[in-house]
Design a protein around this motif. Sequence first.
Motif, short mmCIF file in Angstrom:
data_model
loop_
_atom_site.label_atom_id
_atom_site.label_comp_id
_atom_site.label_asym_id
_atom_site.label_seq_id
_atom_site.Cartn_x
_atom_site.Cartn_y
_atom_site.Cartn_z
N LEU A 261 -0.59 32.14 10.40
CA LEU A 261 -0.98 33.13 9.41
C LEU A 261 -0.85 34.50 10.07
O LEU A 261 -1.40 34.72 11.15
CB LEU A 261 -2.43 32.89 8.97
CG LEU A 261 -3.05 33.77 7.89
CD1 LEU A 261 -2.30 33.59 6.58
CD2 LEU A 261 -4.52 33.39 7.70
N ALA A 262 -0.08 35.41 9.46
CA ALA A 262 0.18 36.71 10.07
C ALA A 262 -0.16 37.84 9.10
O ALA A 262 0.15 37.76 7.91
CB ALA A 262 1.64 36.81 10.49
N ASP A 263 -0.81 38.88 9.65
CA ASP A 263 -1.14 40.09 8.88
C ASP A 263 -1.85 39.76 7.57
O ASP A 263 -1.58 40.35 6.52
CB ASP A 263 0.12 40.91 8.58
CG ASP A 263 0.79 41.41 9.85
OD1 ASP A 263 0.06 41.81 10.78
OD2 ASP A 263 2.03 41.39 9.92
N ALA A 264 -2.76 38.80 7.64
CA ALA A 264 -3.44 38.33 6.42
C ALA A 264 -4.55 39.29 6.01
O ALA A 264 -5.31 39.78 6.83
CB ALA A 264 -4.02 36.94 6.65
N ARG A 265 -4.64 39.54 4.71
CA ARG A 265 -5.75 40.27 4.12
C ARG A 265 -6.34 39.40 3.01
O ARG A 265 -5.62 38.95 2.13
CB ARG A 265 -5.31 41.61 3.52
CG ARG A 265 -4.86 42.64 4.54
CD ARG A 265 -4.44 43.93 3.85
NE ARG A 265 -3.90 44.90 4.77
CZ ARG A 265 -4.62 45.82 5.39
NH1 ARG A 265 -5.92 45.89 5.18
NH2 ARG A 265 -4.04 46.67 6.22
N LEU A 266 -7.66 39.19 3.08
CA LEU A 266 -8.31 38.43 2.02
C LEU A 266 -8.61 39.32 0.82
O LEU A 266 -8.64 38.85 -0.32
CB LEU A 266 -9.60 37.80 2.54
CG LEU A 266 -9.40 36.73 3.62
CD1 LEU A 266 -10.74 36.13 4.02
CD2 LEU A 266 -8.46 35.64 3.14
N LEU A 267 -8.86 40.60 1.07
CA LEU A 267 -9.07 41.59 0.02
C LEU A 267 -8.16 42.78 0.33
O LEU A 267 -7.82 43.02 1.50
CB LEU A 267 -10.52 42.07 -0.01
CG LEU A 267 -11.60 41.01 -0.29
CD1 LEU A 267 -12.98 41.64 -0.16
CD2 LEU A 267 -11.42 40.42 -1.68
N PRO A 268 -7.75 43.55 -0.67
CA PRO A 268 -6.89 44.70 -0.40
C PRO A 268 -7.50 45.67 0.61
O PRO A 268 -6.78 46.33 1.37
CB PRO A 268 -6.72 45.36 -1.78
CG PRO A 268 -6.92 44.24 -2.74
CD PRO A 268 -7.95 43.35 -2.12
N SER A 269 -8.85 45.76 0.64
CA SER A 269 -9.53 46.72 1.51
C SER A 269 -9.93 46.14 2.86
O SER A 269 -10.42 46.87 3.72
CB SER A 269 -10.79 47.24 0.81
OG SER A 269 -11.67 46.17 0.51
N SER A 270 -9.74 44.82 3.08
CA SER A 270 -10.21 44.21 4.32
C SER A 270 -9.18 44.37 5.44
O SER A 270 -7.99 44.60 5.20
CB SER A 270 -10.54 42.73 4.11
OG SER A 270 -9.41 42.02 3.67
N GLU A 271 -9.66 44.24 6.67
CA GLU A 271 -8.80 44.39 7.84
C GLU A 271 -7.89 43.17 7.98
O GLU A 271 -8.32 42.03 7.76
CB GLU A 271 -9.65 44.54 9.10
CG GLU A 271 -10.46 45.83 9.15
CD GLU A 271 -9.57 47.05 9.25
OE1 GLU A 271 -8.54 46.99 9.97
OE2 GLU A 271 -9.88 48.07 8.61
N PRO A 272 -6.63 43.37 8.37
CA PRO A 272 -5.71 42.24 8.54
C PRO A 272 -6.05 41.43 9.79
O PRO A 272 -6.62 41.94 10.75
CB PRO A 272 -4.34 42.91 8.66
CG PRO A 272 -4.64 44.27 9.21
CD PRO A 272 -5.98 44.67 8.64
N PHE A 273 -5.68 40.17 9.78
CA PHE A 273 -5.91 39.30 10.93
C PHE A 273 -4.84 38.23 10.95
O PHE A 273 -4.12 38.01 9.99
CB PHE A 273 -7.31 38.67 10.88
CG PHE A 273 -7.53 37.75 9.72
CD1 PHE A 273 -7.31 36.39 9.83
CD2 PHE A 273 -7.97 38.25 8.50
CE1 PHE A 273 -7.51 35.54 8.76
CE2 PHE A 273 -8.16 37.42 7.42
CZ PHE A 273 -7.94 36.05 7.54
N GLY A 274 -4.74 37.55 12.09
CA GLY A 274 -3.80 36.46 12.23
C GLY A 274 -4.50 35.19 12.68
O GLY A 274 -5.65 35.23 13.14
N LEU A 275 -3.82 34.07 12.55
CA LEU A 275 -4.41 32.79 12.91
C LEU A 275 -3.28 31.80 13.18
O LEU A 275 -2.30 31.76 12.45
CB LEU A 275 -5.28 32.28 11.75
CG LEU A 275 -5.90 30.88 11.87
CD1 LEU A 275 -6.92 30.86 12.99
CD2 LEU A 275 -6.56 30.48 10.55
N SER A 276 -3.41 31.03 14.26
CA SER A 276 -2.45 29.97 14.52
C SER A 276 -3.20 28.70 14.89
O SER A 276 -4.24 28.75 15.56
CB SER A 276 -1.49 30.35 15.65
OG SER A 276 -2.19 30.52 16.87
#
Length: 482
Positions: A261-276
């Motif tokens: 998972l790359a540059d994921a945002r759960l909400l438009p205003s939330s900070e992006p994160f990644g996960l492997s």
Amino acid sequence: MSLLEAHALSRSFGSTKALVDLSLAVDPGEIVALMGANGAGKSTFVKILSGVLAADSGSVAFKGRAYAPQTPAEASAAGIVTVHQSTDLVGIPGLTVGDALLLNRFVDRSQPFFVSRGRVRREAQAMLREAGFDLPVDRDFAELSAADRQLVAIARALANRAELLILDEPTASLSASESRRLYATLLDLKRRGIAILYISHRTADLAALADRVAVLRGGRVVETFTRPVDFDKAIETMIGRPLASARPDARQAEGAPVFELADARLLPSSEPFGLSLHRGEVVAITGVLGAGKSRLLSALFGAGRLAGGTMRLDGAPYAPQTPAEAIAAGVAMAGEDRHRSSLMPAGWPGETIAETISLPHLSRWYPAGFIRPRREREKAEAAIRRLGIRAAGPTASVWTLSGGNQQKVVLGRWEAEPGRLLLLDEPFQGVDVGARHDIITAIRSRTDRATLIATSDPEEAIEVADRVLVMDHHTISESNAR
């Protein structure tokens, strides 16, 4: 003399002992945090102080006098006010900030029947000045941020001459900047002599605010830590054993990730994160309710959508539009509420153990449309043996099983077929210790897939996972690679 002294409080619900001789004191102008896993007794203690529940035994003294409120109104009148995580009862759309601040007075029969808008504005402004808050009294309550709604609740409590504020997960729905603003407010109240009993799972909150951290386990205060708090030691105290022994032997991730998972945002205003995630790896995401854990799992399963970012499964693009597409790709999920998401209602077709396990696999197991009960039965018998399900047999209704055995059946559904990624949302909810051990053993024994678990209980995360991630405000904020 302490402002509040609770001595040997006990409270049971049937055979379940929620509090066992709990004792705790809070001084004026002190912030005391309560830390404990789910079921440790925090909520029961707060409900007794708030007048929602009565203790079976023990006593509470407030300002040197016996204290046993029968209702929240009595508690508030005495000077103890609880500000809950949800602000739904503080105000509603259509009411102004001023209306929300004076809501208690509108239902007070001793107050005038007719109240002018000018009087509401003047009294609300006086309440905000006294609290030291700067909020627009004419703004619709629905337009306020989550942090400002918390301030309205606190201002209303202070207007009632509260001397002890009880705050229950107040930052759960706040952004990082809003949390810092709330910290400043609470520290100012502390300087003014207001005592605060603070409940939170977030160590950042406790580190920023708490003079003392009282750790609850099994319904009693087992240890108290003063600043600076050793949170590793506090967590060990909370779970009742060393962190190293609580954790399984962590497996090192090898090879290419099965899921990315790359540059994921759960909400438009939330900070992006990644996960492997790697094959054979168990990763747990923990955090308070509302942090975004369930939203993430739903998006990975095609039952929701990311606001941004990309997903890859075994190196190929992955973007399921429905759970059926996710299942076809080898991604499975057991939802938080198994009764609603995984089990057919009692009396309906599909309520047996065998039928529950076969339900999502029907199109693959029986492409011609003819169900073979023998195959269903064999798969169910294998799950019963492997997971230690206590049942009369494959044809037993899932509704005759305990919560732990029901959860084993749900897990057995996804054990019946190979997979790439298994998503488990609060898999230990309503599960006893023995069943939890069986489920953890089954989860960790599968090396052909990756497993991602969402849990609000840090103890559960530590027990089951190779890696523990912390989700806060809809982004992954911390990682414990172990």
